[in-house]
Design a protein around this motif. Structure first.
Motif, PDB file in Angstrom:
ATOM      1  N   LEU A   9     -22.827   7.556  12.755  1.00 29.97           N
ATOM      2  CA  LEU A   9     -24.196   7.779  12.266  1.00 29.97           C
ATOM      3  C   LEU A   9     -24.869   8.881  13.083  1.00 29.97           C
ATOM      4  O   LEU A   9     -25.524   9.761  12.518  1.00 29.97           O
ATOM      5  CB  LEU A   9     -25.013   6.491  12.321  1.00 29.97           C
ATOM      6  N   GLN A  10     -24.713   8.849  14.397  1.00 26.80           N
ATOM      7  CA  GLN A  10     -25.335   9.885  15.231  1.00 26.80           C
ATOM      8  C   GLN A  10     -24.808  11.270  14.855  1.00 26.80           C
ATOM      9  O   GLN A  10     -25.570  12.225  14.750  1.00 26.80           O
ATOM     10  CB  GLN A  10     -25.098   9.617  16.714  1.00 26.80           C
ATOM     11  N   LYS A  11     -23.509  11.368  14.618  1.00 26.45           N
ATOM     12  CA  LYS A  11     -22.913  12.652  14.221  1.00 26.45           C
ATOM     13  C   LYS A  11     -23.477  13.114  12.878  1.00 26.45           C
ATOM     14  O   LYS A  11     -23.810  14.286  12.699  1.00 26.45           O
ATOM     15  CB  LYS A  11     -21.391  12.519  14.141  1.00 26.45           C
ATOM     16  N   PHE A  12     -23.624  12.190  11.924  1.00 23.65           N
ATOM     17  CA  PHE A  12     -24.169  12.527  10.617  1.00 23.65           C
ATOM     18  C   PHE A  12     -25.603  13.054  10.747  1.00 23.65           C
ATOM     19  O   PHE A  12     -25.962  14.077  10.157  1.00 23.65           O
ATOM     20  CB  PHE A  12     -24.129  11.310   9.683  1.00 23.65           C
ATOM     21  N   VAL A  13     -26.431  12.361  11.517  1.00 26.05           N
ATOM     22  CA  VAL A  13     -27.821  12.779  11.699  1.00 26.05           C
ATOM     23  C   VAL A  13     -27.871  14.141  12.394  1.00 26.05           C
ATOM     24  O   VAL A  13     -28.670  15.003  12.020  1.00 26.05           O
ATOM     25  CB  VAL A  13     -28.623  11.707  12.463  1.00 26.05           C
ATOM     26  N   ASP A  14     -27.012  14.364  13.378  1.00 27.07           N
ATOM     27  CA  ASP A  14     -26.961  15.671  14.043  1.00 27.07           C
ATOM     28  C   ASP A  14     -26.630  16.777  13.040  1.00 27.07           C
ATOM     29  O   ASP A  14     -27.204  17.865  13.101  1.00 27.07           O
ATOM     30  CB  ASP A  14     -25.927  15.671  15.173  1.00 27.07           C
ATOM     31  N   GLU A  15     -25.726  16.492  12.110  1.00 30.52           N
ATOM     32  CA  GLU A  15     -25.328  17.492  11.105  1.00 30.52           C
ATOM     33  C   GLU A  15     -26.474  17.830  10.159  1.00 30.52           C
ATOM     34  O   GLU A  15     -26.663  19.002   9.814  1.00 30.52           O
ATOM     35  CB  GLU A  15     -24.122  16.992  10.312  1.00 30.52           C
ATOM     36  N   ILE A  16     -27.235  16.833   9.727  1.00 33.76           N
ATOM     37  CA  ILE A  16     -28.320  17.143   8.781  1.00 33.76           C
ATOM     38  C   ILE A  16     -29.540  17.740   9.466  1.00 33.76           C
ATOM     39  O   ILE A  16     -30.346  18.405   8.823  1.00 33.76           O
ATOM     40  CB  ILE A  16     -28.716  15.945   7.881  1.00 33.76           C
TER      41      ILE A  16
END
Length: 188
Positions: free
Chosen positions: A34-41
């Motif tokens: 989830l942290q990686k996904f939020v960083d990407e967006i």
């Protein structure tokens, strides 16, 4: 034209805060995915728009996180601190925060002006009244609703100002190990 994204944690019954603005129900033990996904967006974001009420907690919190090398969210804090912020307020006369401007004009005009400027994506984080007004005026281009595994039974909604249906197209749904489910929509 720049994209305005709404990125918000929400309950399964549709609230972004409890009746008194409480956010103690949010899932904070995010998994790495989830942290990686939020960083990407958030990577292409170079402007954050906020209502005054949320700004009063959001900006000082992330400024402090950015300065703490022991905080695992320090990189997020740096991103939020270094990113230009526009705070919408009818009551403030000048910004009391660094890298922050005030917008006091008509919401639709101000957001349209921001969206037509050169730059990266714009993210809206809240608060409830501010976001409800963005939704009412169909200013959101991407909805990133992070549904937390909790129901409050009452609180602050963001879809309460609608005068007519707003149909949304599901772009993506994704469950994360920490129990949060992403619902990513675009307006129809």
């Amino acid at each position: 034209m720049r994209t305005l994204k709404l990125q918000v944690q929400i309950t399964v019954d549709g609230f972004i805060a409890g009746p008194e603005g409480e956010q103690d129900w949010m899932t904070w033990n995010w998994d790495e995915e989830l942290q990686k996904f939020v960083d990407e967006i958030t990577a292409p974001v170079d402007c954050i728009v906020l209502g005054r009420k949320l700004a009063e907690g959001f900006i000082p919190y992330w400024t402090e996180v950015a300065q703490d090398p022991d905080n695992p969210e320090q990189e997020s804090g740096k991103k939020f601190t270094e990113t230009q912020k526009i705070v919408f307020s009818d009551t403030l006369e000048k910004s009391k925060w660094g890298n922050t401007e005030l917008a006091q004009g008509d919401l639709v005009d101000e957001i349209t002006r921001l969206k037509t400027q050169d730059g990266g994506d714009i993210t809206a984080y809240g608060g409830a009244t501010f976001v409800a007004n963005l939704i009412e005026h169909r200013l959101i281009d991407d909805y990133y609703l992070f549904v937390n595994p909790v129901a409050l039974g009452g609180g602050l909604p963001i879809f309460n100002n609608l005068n007519e249906y707003q149909h949304l197209n599901l772009v993506q749904s994704r469950a994360f190990g920490c129990g949060i489910v992403l619902l990513h929509y675009e307006p129809e």
